[in-house]
Design an enzyme around this catalytic site. Sequence first.
Site, PDB file in Angstrom:
ATOM      1  N   CYS A  86      -3.680  29.527   3.033  1.00 32.47           N
ATOM      2  CA  CYS A  86      -3.583  29.769   1.593  1.00 32.47           C
ATOM      3  C   CYS A  86      -4.972  30.086   1.020  1.00 32.47           C
ATOM      4  O   CYS A  86      -5.545  31.117   1.344  1.00 32.47           O
ATOM      5  CB  CYS A  86      -2.909  28.570   0.922  1.00 32.47           C
ATOM      6  SG  CYS A  86      -2.301  28.942  -0.739  1.00 32.47           S
ATOM      7  N   HIS A 196       2.202  27.508   4.292  1.00 33.57           N
ATOM      8  CA  HIS A 196       1.591  26.226   4.661  1.00 33.57           C
ATOM      9  C   HIS A 196       2.267  25.564   5.864  1.00 33.57           C
ATOM     10  O   HIS A 196       3.200  24.769   5.684  1.00 33.57           O
ATOM     11  CB  HIS A 196       1.690  25.265   3.470  1.00 33.57           C
ATOM     12  CG  HIS A 196       0.761  25.595   2.350  1.00 33.57           C
ATOM     13  ND1 HIS A 196      -0.521  25.109   2.269  1.00 33.57           N
ATOM     14  CD2 HIS A 196       0.933  26.377   1.257  1.00 33.57           C
ATOM     15  CE1 HIS A 196      -1.105  25.571   1.171  1.00 33.57           C
ATOM     16  NE2 HIS A 196      -0.244  26.348   0.537  1.00 33.57           N
ATOM     17  N   GLU A 198       1.054  23.176   7.584  1.00 32.72           N
ATOM     18  CA  GLU A 198       0.732  21.738   7.594  1.00 32.72           C
ATOM     19  C   GLU A 198       1.678  20.932   6.705  1.00 32.72           C
ATOM     20  O   GLU A 198       1.687  19.701   6.773  1.00 32.72           O
ATOM     21  CB  GLU A 198      -0.739  21.534   7.173  1.00 32.72           C
ATOM     22  CG  GLU A 198      -1.028  21.509   5.677  1.00 32.72           C
ATOM     23  CD  GLU A 198      -1.005  22.877   4.993  1.00 32.72           C
ATOM     24  OE1 GLU A 198      -0.492  23.847   5.593  1.00 32.72           O
ATOM     25  OE2 GLU A 198      -1.487  22.963   3.839  1.00 32.72           O
TER      26      GLU A 198
END
Lengths: 222, 80
Positions: A86, A196, A198
Amino acid sequence: MKSAVIVFPASNCDRDAATALKQLTGQTPHMVWHRDSELPQVDLVVLPGGFSYGDYLRCGAMASQSAIMRAIKAHADRGGAVLGICNGFQVLTEAHLLPGALMRNANLQFVCRPVALEVNETQSAFTRKYEHGQRVVFPVAHGDGNYFADDETLNRLEGEGRVALRYAPGQNPNGSARDIAGILNQKRNVLGLMPHPERVVDPLLGGTDGIKLFQGLLETLS
Amino acid sequence: MKARVFVTLKNGVLDPQGKAIANALHGLGFAGVGDVRQGKVIDIELAERDEARARATLKEMCEKLLANTVIEKYEIELQA
């Protein structure tokens, strides 16, 4: 596998990245302040999501001038892995570690939702555990994720197999050229992506599709 | 010496903000509004008094930070 997460003023996914790394690699990452000029001995550097420097001037522009970026460039030049998520992807393009630029979303709206992606390229430490064409769902949360590069650059990225991830057909949330969600550098040791991974490493978070990205890194870099 | 730097999107790069501004102007009833492009103005005060040197420094500033030349172009205006 040893890792470092870079912390810029207004990073806000640095702890998410650290939690994912700790959970999936078994080692707590170093948290490195952007003003530091040296990296600890690590295999992987993560540039996390957020709004570094309040997105002043352009997203990632100020962070790309931080003291730590020189060390990150040297790490990447040595073949060390760098993952920009990002805002981290925006920083990598502003720092010229990846080509192109991330512009304001085509519909001018901040987009925050899970998005279907296709793994387009599996020849990298980041994507090797996925199947070619595998569909995964990662959340996106950005206002400036509209990937832009000139046609020559886009053709080169595709020709060299460097478009790691694309938004699934009809799912492009931001107007990115050729549905590009994530790209690799020429040496394939630097990945930048807007979604994302994660945030999808635990069923409690609503998904586990990001786990394989970290497993691939762990297997390659340990 | 004072300088004014204009940073705008290159021709051919889509400008959704410019488009939204155009739509809003149409909505306000301004007739005859065509394409709208928006950009940034950056005013910089410089200690340098030599115009050529100031221009060279400003160009370097633009290339390194003020503009992202992948998508943007810039113009430099010097004021005495």
